[in-house]
Design an enzyme around this catalytic site. Structure first.
Site, PDB file in Angstrom:
ATOM      1  N   ASP A  13       0.806  -1.229   0.000  1.00  0.00           N
ATOM      2  CA  ASP A  13       0.000   0.000   0.000  1.00  0.00           C
ATOM      3  C   ASP A  13       0.839   1.280   0.000  1.00  0.00           C
ATOM      4  OD1 ASP A  13      -2.242  -1.688   0.203  1.00  0.00           O
ATOM      5  OD2 ASP A  13      -1.937  -1.807   2.367  1.00  0.00           O
ATOM      6  N   HIS A  43      -4.453  -2.478  -6.168  1.00  0.00           N
ATOM      7  CA  HIS A  43      -3.640  -1.403  -6.719  1.00  0.00           C
ATOM      8  C   HIS A  43      -4.556  -0.266  -7.143  1.00  0.00           C
ATOM      9  CE1 HIS A  43       0.013  -3.993  -7.046  1.00  0.00           C
ATOM     10  NE2 HIS A  43      -0.939  -4.883  -6.928  1.00  0.00           N
TER      11      HIS A  43
HETATM   12  P1  IMP Z   1      -2.591 -12.869   2.564  1.00  0.00           P
HETATM   13  O1  IMP Z   1      -1.614 -12.352   1.596  1.00  0.00           O
HETATM   14  O2  IMP Z   1      -4.035 -12.605   2.179  1.00  0.00           O
HETATM   15  O3  IMP Z   1      -2.343 -14.301   2.929  1.00  0.00           O
HETATM   16  O4  IMP Z   1      -2.392 -12.038   3.926  1.00  0.00           O
HETATM   17  C1  IMP Z   1      -1.168 -12.092   4.676  1.00  0.00           C
HETATM   18  C2  IMP Z   1      -0.861 -10.723   5.271  1.00  0.00           C
HETATM   19  O5  IMP Z   1      -0.502  -9.834   4.209  1.00  0.00           O
HETATM   20  C3  IMP Z   1      -2.030 -10.040   5.991  1.00  0.00           C
HETATM   21  O6  IMP Z   1      -1.494  -9.272   7.058  1.00  0.00           O
HETATM   22  C4  IMP Z   1      -2.618  -9.140   4.926  1.00  0.00           C
HETATM   23  O7  IMP Z   1      -3.328  -8.048   5.461  1.00  0.00           O
HETATM   24  C5  IMP Z   1      -1.348  -8.677   4.228  1.00  0.00           C
HETATM   25  N1  IMP Z   1      -1.560  -8.286   2.821  1.00  0.00           N
HETATM   26  C6  IMP Z   1      -1.759  -9.092   1.760  1.00  0.00           C
HETATM   27  N2  IMP Z   1      -1.868  -8.378   0.632  1.00  0.00           N
HETATM   28  C7  IMP Z   1      -1.721  -7.086   0.988  1.00  0.00           C
HETATM   29  C8  IMP Z   1      -1.691  -5.860   0.244  1.00  0.00           C
HETATM   30  O8  IMP Z   1      -1.814  -5.809  -0.980  1.00  0.00           O
HETATM   31  N3  IMP Z   1      -1.510  -4.719   0.974  1.00  0.00           N
HETATM   32  C9  IMP Z   1      -1.326  -4.744   2.323  1.00  0.00           C
HETATM   33  N4  IMP Z   1      -1.330  -5.862   3.046  1.00  0.00           N
HETATM   34  C10 IMP Z   1      -1.517  -7.025   2.378  1.00  0.00           C
HETATM   35 MG    MG Z   2      -2.612  -2.239  -1.910  1.00  0.00          MG
END
Ligand code: IMP
Ligand code: MG
Length: 329
Positions: A13, A43
């Site tokens: 982010d 995105h």
């Molecule tokens: P997962 O990728 O859904 O398995 O989540 C694992 C960790 O990564 C969690 O803390 C999510 O909130 C974080 N996360 C996954 N994708 C993003 C993203 O695009 N932006 C911010 N945090 C993310």
């Molecule tokens: Mg993002």
């Protein structure tokens, strides 16, 4: 043969989409490649005055550049087609421009169901972890086995290394260094490789790499279940001014000051050559210039001091950009 890589130096982010969009404007790239993650990523892109949120499809498509979902990613087929429709409805020409590497793994309904009850680390519940687990357990399904995806399949070897090809590729990462499976705060991490090393897993040889664009925010945010935000009212204010709510799940992002040691470490491990700090205007509006320096919250008092201090901690050859939100650099 050239590859520029965009990496996020914090917890996702940080505005990678904006930088991809900016770098694509000159139409110099032959390809934009998303190299890791699934539809856990969101995105946010501003194109010709319209706001778009993409999850799978790289931002090259906004400029007519061939856009590939790489083999380091996992793909939700339904979400892919939904996103194609949303782009078409927004007036973006996607025909013949969007491709999926044939060996990209697929997020299935059972991956989604399994992830939907996850609350240990606070995933985005998009089936990401189970899909990567099955990939490495050699129990997964690849894009080439999905009938609907046949018209979109691409062989990365032929595309990048075939006779007569000389690609100039922009590699766009998802998530960030603090969420990387190897370098992040395990187990509070995602299941893919969010560093420049992850880009190389998509048929990109190291010798092709020219620039590595590191993207950070002038403060930090994190989404997930670990406790991250200090218990001080200023961070709620920062969240509201910065609009820090997830693009994928709408969850409030936990906020903190930027940790200079993390930026330094992520820059070195990723081999960053150019660095962008986004959302500088948010701290300007907040009127507080704090950084975490060697573990201590430190008041730098002015924007100029903050910029100079950060520069002093980075490689002196690195180009450093400060950028407001959501304008271009
Ligand atoms: P997962 O990728 O859904 O398995 O989540 C694992 C960790 O990564 C969690 O803390 C999510 O909130 C974080 N996360 C996954 N994708 C993003 C993203 O695009 N932006 C911010 N945090 C993310
Ligand atoms: Mg993002």
């Amino acid at each position: 043969m050239i590859a520029d890589i965009i990496v996020d130096l914090q917890y996702g982010d940080c505005g990678k989409g904006k930088i991809t969009h900016h770098l694509c404007k000159n139409n110099y790239y032959t390809h934009v490649l998303r190299y890791n993650g699934g539809c856990n990523a969101g995105h946010t892109i501003y194109h010709e005055g319209k706001k778009f949120i993409t999850h799978h499809i790289p931002a090259g498509v906004f400029f007519g550049v061939k856009s590939i979902i790489g083999s380091g990613c996992v793909i939700n087929v339904e979400q892919f087609f939904k996103e194609m429709d949303e782009l078409r409805e927004g007036g973006i020409d996607v025909e013949g421009l969007v491709y999926v590497a044939a060996n990209t793994h697929v997020i299935t309904q059972s991956h989604l169901e399994e992830d939907s009850s996850e609350n240990k680390i606070g995933t985005t519940k998009r089936g990401n972890g189970p899909a990567y687990r099955d990939k490495y357990a050699r129990a997964g399904i690849q894009a080439k086995d999905v009938p609907e995806l046949q018209p979109f399949l691409i062989d990365l070897y032929e595309e990048f290394h075939g006779n007569g090809t000389s690609p100039v590729i922009l590699c766009e990462g998802a998530q960030g260094f603090g969420l990387d499976i190897d370098h992040g705060d395990y187990p509070y991490v995602t299941s893919s490789h969010c560093t420049t090393a992850g880009a190389l897993l998509n048929a990109i040889p190291p010798a092709w790499v020219r620039d590595v664009w590191g993207v950070a925010k002038i403060y930090e945010t994190y989404v997930g279940s670990k406790s991250f935000e200090p218990d001080e009212p200023i961070f709620s204010k920062l969240r509201d001014i910065g609009g820090e709510y997830g693009a994928t799940t709408g969850r409030p992002r936990q906020c903190n000051w930027a940790d200079v040691s993390l930026i330094e470490k992520a820059s070195k491990i990723n081999g960053v050559t150019k660095i962008v700090f986004n959302k500088v205007d948010i701290l300007r509006e907040l009127g507080q210039w704090n950084l975490i320096i060697d573990g201590e919250t430190t008041d730098l008092q002015t924007e100029e001091n903050t910029r100079e201090f950060i520069k002093s901690r980075l490689d002196k050859n690195m180009e450093v950009f400060f950028s407001d939100n959501p304008h271009s650099i």
